[in-house]
Design a protein around this motif. Structure first.
Motif, mmCIF file in Angstrom:
data_model
loop_
_atom_site.group_PDB
_atom_site.id
_atom_site.type_symbol
_atom_site.label_atom_id
_atom_site.label_comp_id
_atom_site.label_asym_id
_atom_site.label_seq_id
_atom_site.Cartn_x
_atom_site.Cartn_y
_atom_site.Cartn_z
ATOM 1 N N SER A 172 -7.798 1.352 -8.035
ATOM 2 C CA SER A 172 -7.005 1.004 -6.839
ATOM 3 C C SER A 172 -6.202 -0.280 -6.984
ATOM 4 O O SER A 172 -5.805 -0.871 -5.972
ATOM 5 N N ILE A 173 -5.953 -0.718 -8.221
ATOM 6 C CA ILE A 173 -5.109 -1.905 -8.401
ATOM 7 C C ILE A 173 -3.638 -1.539 -8.269
ATOM 8 O O ILE A 173 -2.864 -2.245 -7.628
ATOM 9 N N PHE A 174 -3.253 -0.412 -8.861
ATOM 10 C CA PHE A 174 -1.864 0.051 -8.821
ATOM 11 C C PHE A 174 -1.830 1.469 -8.254
ATOM 12 O O PHE A 174 -1.716 2.441 -9.008
ATOM 13 N N PRO A 175 -1.945 1.632 -6.939
ATOM 14 C CA PRO A 175 -1.940 2.983 -6.355
ATOM 15 C C PRO A 175 -0.653 3.737 -6.704
ATOM 16 O O PRO A 175 0.437 3.162 -6.716
ATOM 17 N N LYS A 176 -0.794 5.022 -6.986
ATOM 18 C CA LYS A 176 0.365 5.826 -7.381
ATOM 19 C C LYS A 176 1.295 6.045 -6.191
ATOM 20 O O LYS A 176 0.872 6.107 -5.039
ATOM 21 N N LYS A 177 2.576 6.180 -6.497
ATOM 22 C CA LYS A 177 3.601 6.416 -5.492
ATOM 23 C C LYS A 177 4.483 7.591 -5.922
ATOM 24 O O LYS A 177 4.724 7.792 -7.115
ATOM 25 N N THR A 178 4.972 8.342 -4.953
ATOM 26 C CA THR A 178 5.790 9.519 -5.211
ATOM 27 C C THR A 178 7.216 9.297 -4.713
ATOM 28 O O THR A 178 7.519 8.292 -4.052
ATOM 29 N N ILE A 179 8.067 10.254 -5.032
ATOM 30 C CA ILE A 179 9.443 10.224 -4.518
ATOM 31 C C ILE A 179 9.439 10.217 -2.994
ATOM 32 O O ILE A 179 10.237 9.520 -2.354
ATOM 33 N N ARG A 247 -4.200 -8.966 -10.306
ATOM 34 C CA ARG A 247 -5.004 -9.545 -9.230
ATOM 35 C C ARG A 247 -4.213 -9.605 -7.921
ATOM 36 O O ARG A 247 -4.759 -9.336 -6.847
ATOM 37 N N GLU A 248 -2.936 -9.934 -8.001
ATOM 38 C CA GLU A 248 -2.097 -9.948 -6.791
ATOM 39 C C GLU A 248 -1.956 -8.549 -6.210
ATOM 40 O O GLU A 248 -1.994 -8.354 -4.988
ATOM 41 N N SER A 249 -1.803 -7.564 -7.080
ATOM 42 C CA SER A 249 -1.701 -6.187 -6.611
ATOM 43 C C SER A 249 -2.999 -5.697 -6.006
ATOM 44 O O SER A 249 -3.002 -4.927 -5.038
ATOM 45 N N MET A 250 -4.145 -6.141 -6.551
ATOM 46 C CA MET A 250 -5.434 -5.778 -5.978
ATOM 47 C C MET A 250 -5.572 -6.346 -4.570
ATOM 48 O O MET A 250 -6.056 -5.661 -3.660
ATOM 49 N N GLY A 251 -5.136 -7.586 -4.394
ATOM 50 C CA GLY A 251 -5.146 -8.164 -3.056
ATOM 51 C C GLY A 251 -4.265 -7.391 -2.095
ATOM 52 O O GLY A 251 -4.615 -7.198 -0.927
ATOM 53 N N LEU A 252 -3.122 -6.918 -2.592
ATOM 54 C CA LEU A 252 -2.227 -6.114 -1.762
ATOM 55 C C LEU A 252 -2.889 -4.804 -1.361
ATOM 56 O O LEU A 252 -2.719 -4.328 -0.225
ATOM 57 N N SER A 253 -3.659 -4.202 -2.274
ATOM 58 C CA SER A 253 -4.354 -2.954 -1.949
ATOM 59 C C SER A 253 -5.371 -3.163 -0.831
ATOM 60 O O SER A 253 -5.522 -2.318 0.057
ATOM 61 N N TRP A 254 -6.080 -4.299 -0.849
ATOM 62 C CA TRP A 254 -7.004 -4.608 0.245
ATOM 63 C C TRP A 254 -6.249 -4.798 1.550
ATOM 64 O O TRP A 254 -6.691 -4.346 2.613
ATOM 65 N N LEU A 255 -5.106 -5.470 1.483
ATOM 66 C CA LEU A 255 -4.341 -5.781 2.697
ATOM 67 C C LEU A 255 -3.682 -4.559 3.321
ATOM 68 O O LEU A 255 -3.288 -4.599 4.492
ATOM 69 N N THR A 256 -3.537 -3.491 2.557
ATOM 70 C CA THR A 256 -2.820 -2.303 3.044
ATOM 71 C C THR A 256 -3.704 -1.060 3.096
ATOM 72 O O THR A 256 -3.185 0.051 3.196
ATOM 73 N N ASP A 257 -5.024 -1.236 3.001
ATOM 74 C CA ASP A 257 -5.971 -0.128 3.122
ATOM 75 C C ASP A 257 -5.698 0.957 2.071
ATOM 76 O O ASP A 257 -5.652 2.152 2.389
ATOM 77 N N GLN A 258 -5.521 0.543 0.828
ATOM 78 C CA GLN A 258 -5.287 1.494 -0.248
ATOM 79 C C GLN A 258 -6.411 1.504 -1.281
ATOM 80 O O GLN A 258 -6.261 2.084 -2.345
ATOM 81 N N SER A 282 -16.867 2.967 -0.771
ATOM 82 C CA SER A 282 -16.023 3.203 0.404
ATOM 83 C C SER A 282 -15.508 1.869 0.927
ATOM 84 O O SER A 282 -16.211 0.860 0.867
ATOM 85 N N ALA A 283 -14.274 1.894 1.406
ATOM 86 C CA ALA A 283 -13.658 0.679 1.946
ATOM 87 C C ALA A 283 -12.669 1.059 3.028
ATOM 88 O O ALA A 283 -11.965 2.068 2.918
ATOM 89 N N LYS A 284 -12.622 0.256 4.060
ATOM 90 C CA LYS A 284 -11.699 0.497 5.168
ATOM 91 C C LYS A 284 -11.132 -0.820 5.656
ATOM 92 O O LYS A 284 -11.876 -1.769 5.924
ATOM 93 N N THR A 285 -9.813 -0.869 5.762
ATOM 94 C CA THR A 285 -9.127 -2.066 6.260
ATOM 95 C C THR A 285 -8.447 -1.733 7.578
ATOM 96 O O THR A 285 -7.634 -0.805 7.647
ATOM 97 N N LYS A 286 -8.777 -2.466 8.611
ATOM 98 C CA LYS A 286 -8.142 -2.299 9.920
ATOM 99 C C LYS A 286 -7.229 -3.489 10.191
ATOM 100 O O LYS A 286 -7.618 -4.640 9.964
ATOM 101 N N LEU A 287 -6.036 -3.204 10.704
ATOM 102 C CA LEU A 287 -5.017 -4.223 10.934
ATOM 103 C C LEU A 287 -4.653 -4.270 12.406
ATOM 104 O O LEU A 287 -4.486 -3.235 13.055
ATOM 105 N N VAL A 302 -11.949 -6.005 7.022
ATOM 106 C CA VAL A 302 -12.317 -5.145 5.892
ATOM 107 C C VAL A 302 -13.817 -4.887 5.915
ATOM 108 O O VAL A 302 -14.613 -5.819 6.031
ATOM 109 N N LYS A 303 -14.184 -3.621 5.816
ATOM 110 C CA LYS A 303 -15.580 -3.227 5.669
ATOM 111 C C LYS A 303 -15.707 -2.409 4.388
ATOM 112 O O LYS A 303 -14.935 -1.469 4.168
ATOM 113 N N LEU A 304 -16.682 -2.761 3.559
ATOM 114 C CA LEU A 304 -16.846 -2.056 2.290
ATOM 115 C C LEU A 304 -18.313 -1.844 1.976
ATOM 116 O O LEU A 304 -19.177 -2.637 2.369
ATOM 117 N N ASN A 305 -18.579 -0.751 1.293
ATOM 118 C CA ASN A 305 -19.922 -0.415 0.831
ATOM 119 C C ASN A 305 -19.870 -0.213 -0.677
ATOM 120 O O ASN A 305 -18.855 0.239 -1.222
#
Length: 405
Positions: A172-179, A247-258, A282-287, A302-305
């Motif tokens: 989950s450091i670099f989540p995939k993106k589509t067109i 590491r910056e991208s990992m932080g972004l994944s936490w901030l955006t629930d990815q 499991s992880a869930k980020t609520k904003l 953020v809640k994580l198990n």
């Protein structure tokens, strides 16, 4: 009389059926597994990685077989438009190009910096192309990346998709993106997206580069260069404007629930030079945005198990207070990652977090007033982070090896 009329109607209907008038025989198609987009001056250079059926038949399941011929053939065409370059493939290809099975589009750096609006337009307008195709950036040219083999697979294009899929699921450091994701970002309030960047790492010599163009690299126990996702390319609109580290991208994944799953290393509570390892199940980020006047703050909960996979601490894990100390260390590590990612994107001034869309939905009237000045507002925005970590399973042994010694 009625039966005769019914028979005449049925016969007329049969005459109206045309059958498979537009069928395409498999032997007449050149199946594409990956595509590449580059810029050559003011023109588009489109590359196609296609399958050689005879070579695939000699292997098993797409893995390295005994064929001396590569399973792919890569060719490129240059034109003023992307579709024009595709049509020019008929000048070289003996079979009709079939792109519906393409899994990945590799984008060269120059093309990404010039803008991908035309690429999105082509995929959304053309019924044959699929908007679920994944995007992958490269520091060099897409054509050069498509020509390189990726051991042990015979189809490099399919391996690109597999790498990004497993990364999104387990790291989950670099989540995939589509067109489709890129198209949504262009029509969002934030107008930004992050796309993974692939780089060949290893001993970068001309000899090693040539090896990756040949089938001989599949016979080596350790390739001289290996494909790896190394950073995240940040787009403002349809143009590449900067990068985020791992590491910056990992932080972004936490901030955006990815975050779907990842490994997290954290220090021992009483010994900072020793580390533990936990796998997040499991992880869930609520904003929730709040504002005071024109200043906005995003509340991030953020809640994580997770399950403890490795421990070097000299503590008895059967004691609840020891587990709680570890959980606090996990929470501190996650907060630090989020802070690193937030500082990076706010310094860039690009809302790759997508927080503009959340504020728009929460405060539609206020958004109309600040929409034009959102980039400046985003730089002044703050976040308040709360993290709750829970270790569900400490493992099969309660005492660590250090404690037993």
């Amino acid at each position: 009389m009625r039966r005769r009329i019914a028979c005449l109607v049925l016969m007329a209907c049969l005459l109206l059926t045309t059958g498979c008038w537009n069928r395409a025989e498999l032997n007449d198609l050149r199946i594409t597994v990956a595509g590449g987009i580059d810029r050559v001056g003011d023109k588009w250079e489109i590359s196609y990685q296609t399958i050689i059926p005879s070579s695939m038949a000699s292997g098993t399941g797409g893995s390295a077989g005994m064929s001396s011929q590569p399973a792919i053939y890569v060719f490129s065409m240059v034109s003023d438009t992307i579709f024009g370059a595709r049509m020019k493939s008929n000048l070289e290809a003996s079979r009709k190009l079939y792109v519906a099975h393409a899994k990945v589009i590799v984008v060269g750096r120059e093309a990404a910096e010039r803008g991908l609006g035309e690429l999105v337009d082509l995929f959304l307008r053309n019924s044959e192309s699929r908007e679920t195709v994944e995007l992958l950036l490269t520091d060099g040219t897409a054509k050069d990346l498509l020509k390189k083999m990726v051991p042990p697979e015979k189809l490099p294009g399919a391996s690109y998709s597999d790498i990004m899929g497993k990364e999104s699921r387990f790291i989950s450091i670099f989540p995939k993106k589509t067109i489709f994701d890129l198209a949504l970002s262009l029509h969002s309030d934030a107008k930004s997206i992050g796309i993974p960047v692939a780089t060949f790492v290893g001993e970068d010599t001309e000899e090693n580069k040539e090896k990756l163009h040949s089938l001989d690299v599949l016979k080596e126990t350790s390739p001289p260069l290996s494909l790896r996702l190394t950073r995240l390319g940040v787009f403002s609109g349809d143009r590449l404007t900067g990068y985020l580290s791992g590491r910056e991208s990992m932080g972004l994944s936490w901030l955006t629930d990815q975050v779907k799953g990842t490994e997290l290393s954290f220090p021992c509570p009483q010994a900072k030079n020793k580390h533990n390892s936990i796998i997040i199940t499991s992880a869930k980020t609520k904003l929730r945005p709040v504002h005071a006047g024109t200043h906005y703050t995003m509340l991030v909960n953020v809640k994580l198990n997770g399950n403890l996979m490795e421990s070097t601490c000299s503590k008895d894990l059967s004691k609840p207070e020891v587990i709680r100390e570890m959980e606090k260390s996990i929470e501190a590590e996650v907060r630090d990652q989020m802070s690193t990612g937030w500082d990076a994107v706010r310094q860039m001034g690009i809302d790759v977090t997508g927080y503009a869309d959340i504020i728009h939905r929460s405060f539609p009237k206020e958004w109309r007033k600040m929409q034009a000045t959102w980039p400046e507002q985003f730089k002044r925005m703050d976040i308040q982070v709360q993290v709750k970590a829970t270790i569900r399973r400490p493992g099969l042994i309660q005492k660590t090896i250090q404690l037993m010694k």
